[in-house]
Design a protein around this motif. Structure first.
Motif, mmCIF file in Angstrom:
data_model
loop_
_atom_site.group_PDB
_atom_site.id
_atom_site.type_symbol
_atom_site.label_atom_id
_atom_site.label_comp_id
_atom_site.label_asym_id
_atom_site.label_seq_id
_atom_site.Cartn_x
_atom_site.Cartn_y
_atom_site.Cartn_z
ATOM 1 N N GLY A 83 0.809 -1.218 0.000
ATOM 2 C CA GLY A 83 0.000 0.000 0.000
ATOM 3 C C GLY A 83 0.843 1.269 0.000
ATOM 4 N N ALA A 84 0.170 2.421 -0.019
ATOM 5 C CA ALA A 84 0.840 3.720 -0.129
ATOM 6 C C ALA A 84 1.733 4.003 1.073
ATOM 7 C CB ALA A 84 -0.209 4.817 -0.273
ATOM 8 N N THR A 85 2.775 4.819 0.831
ATOM 9 C CA THR A 85 3.756 5.191 1.871
ATOM 10 C C THR A 85 3.072 5.713 3.142
ATOM 11 O OG1 THR A 85 5.209 5.880 0.053
ATOM 12 C CG2 THR A 85 5.836 6.568 2.278
ATOM 13 N N ASP A 86 2.086 6.593 2.958
ATOM 14 C CA ASP A 86 1.331 7.149 4.087
ATOM 15 C C ASP A 86 0.162 6.214 4.410
ATOM 16 O OD1 ASP A 86 -0.207 8.558 5.852
ATOM 17 O OD2 ASP A 86 -0.274 10.403 4.663
ATOM 18 N N PRO A 87 0.167 5.599 5.593
ATOM 19 C CA PRO A 87 -0.900 4.625 5.900
ATOM 20 C C PRO A 87 -2.307 5.200 5.812
ATOM 21 C CG PRO A 87 0.434 5.104 7.854
ATOM 22 C CD PRO A 87 1.130 5.727 6.681
ATOM 23 N N ARG A 96 0.321 -1.783 5.031
ATOM 24 C CA ARG A 96 0.438 -0.490 5.724
ATOM 25 C C ARG A 96 -0.905 -0.040 6.299
ATOM 26 N NH1 ARG A 96 4.801 1.914 1.384
ATOM 27 N NH2 ARG A 96 6.677 1.591 2.632
ATOM 28 N N ALA A 97 -2.006 -0.308 5.616
ATOM 29 C CA ALA A 97 -3.320 0.053 6.176
ATOM 30 C C ALA A 97 -3.568 -0.724 7.467
ATOM 31 C CB ALA A 97 -4.417 -0.231 5.154
ATOM 32 N N LEU A 98 -3.138 -1.966 7.485
ATOM 33 C CA LEU A 98 -3.412 -2.820 8.655
ATOM 34 C C LEU A 98 -2.429 -2.576 9.798
ATOM 35 C CD1 LEU A 98 -4.115 -6.177 6.767
ATOM 36 C CD2 LEU A 98 -5.785 -4.891 8.133
ATOM 37 N N PHE A 99 -1.148 -2.319 9.485
ATOM 38 C CA PHE A 99 -0.124 -2.372 10.539
ATOM 39 C C PHE A 99 0.703 -1.092 10.727
ATOM 40 C CE2 PHE A 99 -0.572 -6.846 9.056
ATOM 41 C CZ PHE A 99 -1.123 -7.361 10.223
ATOM 42 N N ALA A 100 0.717 -0.161 9.754
ATOM 43 C CA ALA A 100 1.598 1.003 9.889
ATOM 44 C C ALA A 100 1.042 2.002 10.896
ATOM 45 C CB ALA A 100 1.794 1.672 8.536
ATOM 46 N N SER A 102 2.443 5.365 11.148
ATOM 47 C CA SER A 102 2.577 6.732 10.617
ATOM 48 C C SER A 102 3.375 6.679 9.319
ATOM 49 C CB SER A 102 3.315 7.602 11.641
ATOM 50 O OG SER A 102 4.611 7.064 11.857
ATOM 51 N N ILE A 103 3.559 7.836 8.686
ATOM 52 C CA ILE A 103 4.289 7.856 7.400
ATOM 53 C C ILE A 103 5.747 7.421 7.559
ATOM 54 C CG2 ILE A 103 4.924 10.314 7.465
ATOM 55 C CD1 ILE A 103 4.304 10.310 4.382
ATOM 56 N N ASP A 104 6.331 7.668 8.727
ATOM 57 C CA ASP A 104 7.724 7.216 8.914
ATOM 58 C C ASP A 104 7.769 5.798 9.483
ATOM 59 O OD1 ASP A 104 6.580 8.857 10.923
ATOM 60 O OD2 ASP A 104 8.467 8.868 12.029
ATOM 61 N N ALA A 105 6.945 5.532 10.492
ATOM 62 C CA ALA A 105 6.886 4.169 11.041
ATOM 63 C C ALA A 105 5.830 3.396 10.266
ATOM 64 C CB ALA A 105 6.570 4.221 12.526
ATOM 65 N N ASN A 106 6.160 3.073 9.003
ATOM 66 C CA ASN A 106 5.125 2.530 8.114
ATOM 67 C C ASN A 106 5.277 1.029 7.812
ATOM 68 O OD1 ASN A 106 7.289 2.804 6.402
ATOM 69 N ND2 ASN A 106 6.231 4.010 4.850
ATOM 70 N N ALA A 107 5.752 0.303 8.819
ATOM 71 C CA ALA A 107 5.667 -1.174 8.879
ATOM 72 C C ALA A 107 6.572 -1.959 7.934
ATOM 73 C CB ALA A 107 4.214 -1.648 8.718
ATOM 74 N N ILE A 108 6.749 -1.451 6.713
ATOM 75 C CA ILE A 108 7.423 -2.301 5.722
ATOM 76 C C ILE A 108 8.047 -1.462 4.610
ATOM 77 C CG2 ILE A 108 5.305 -2.646 4.330
ATOM 78 C CD1 ILE A 108 6.241 -5.730 4.302
ATOM 79 N N HIS A 109 9.106 -1.967 4.030
ATOM 80 C CA HIS A 109 9.752 -1.364 2.861
ATOM 81 C C HIS A 109 9.684 -2.345 1.702
ATOM 82 C CE1 HIS A 109 12.929 0.082 0.188
ATOM 83 N NE2 HIS A 109 13.454 -1.122 0.245
#
Ligand code: ATP
Ligand code: MG
Length: 131
Positions: A83-87, A96-100, A102-109
């Protein structure tokens, strides 16, 4: 790479399950922690961006789980899965929708090209850690 917010929240297993269920083969995987120097090197392309310092600090703040993944059309399909960088803008059901948080702490790269996937895979793994 699963990022520190997701590993510390205990979401490593849930995210890995989503990756496998989406048809990716996990070729290599480990737990690690980046030093600020190595995090800076990994994100060197963002050196001029205003959030670089925070990004390096954050990415070296805890456990990460780098992986090498294989699939047809892997780069594009993985970006759809995460998903998008910003959750707040990430499509429902994406990692990212499920687990991020914030925009910096966004779960995955996810790597943004096959070329960068090869560079990033070599950054984290030696040939002896693949099979
Ligand atoms: P990644 O490269 O981690 O998969 P991405 O390709 O979606 O993410 P990039 O533009 O490459 O996004 O940014 C790299 C990382 O930098 C993002 O994942 C995020 O953690 C952080 N980042 C991006 N934009 C911002 C911002 N405006 N403020 C804070 N952090 C940001
Ligand atoms: Mg990127």
């Amino acid at each position: 790479m699963i990022k520190p917010d997701a590993t510390s929240a205990g979401n490593t297993g849930a995210i890995t399950k989503m990756i496998e269920e989406a048809g990716f083969r996990i070729v290599a995987m480990k737990k690690a922690q980046l030093t600020p120097e190595l995090a800076g090197k990994f994100y060197e392309i963002h050196k001029e961006r205003p959030f670089y310092g925070e990004l390096v600090k954050y990415m070296s703040s805890g456990t990460i789980v780098p992986m090498i993944l294989e699939k047809d059309n892997a780069v594009e399909d993985f970006r759809k899965l995460i998903g998008a960088t910003d959750p707040k803008k990430a499509a429902p059901g994406t990692v990212r929708a499920l687990f991020a948080k914030s925009i910096d702490a966004n779960a995955i790269h996810g790597s943004d090209s096959d070329e960068n996937a090869a560079i990033e895979g070599n950054f984290f793994f030696s040939q002896f850690e693949r099979f």
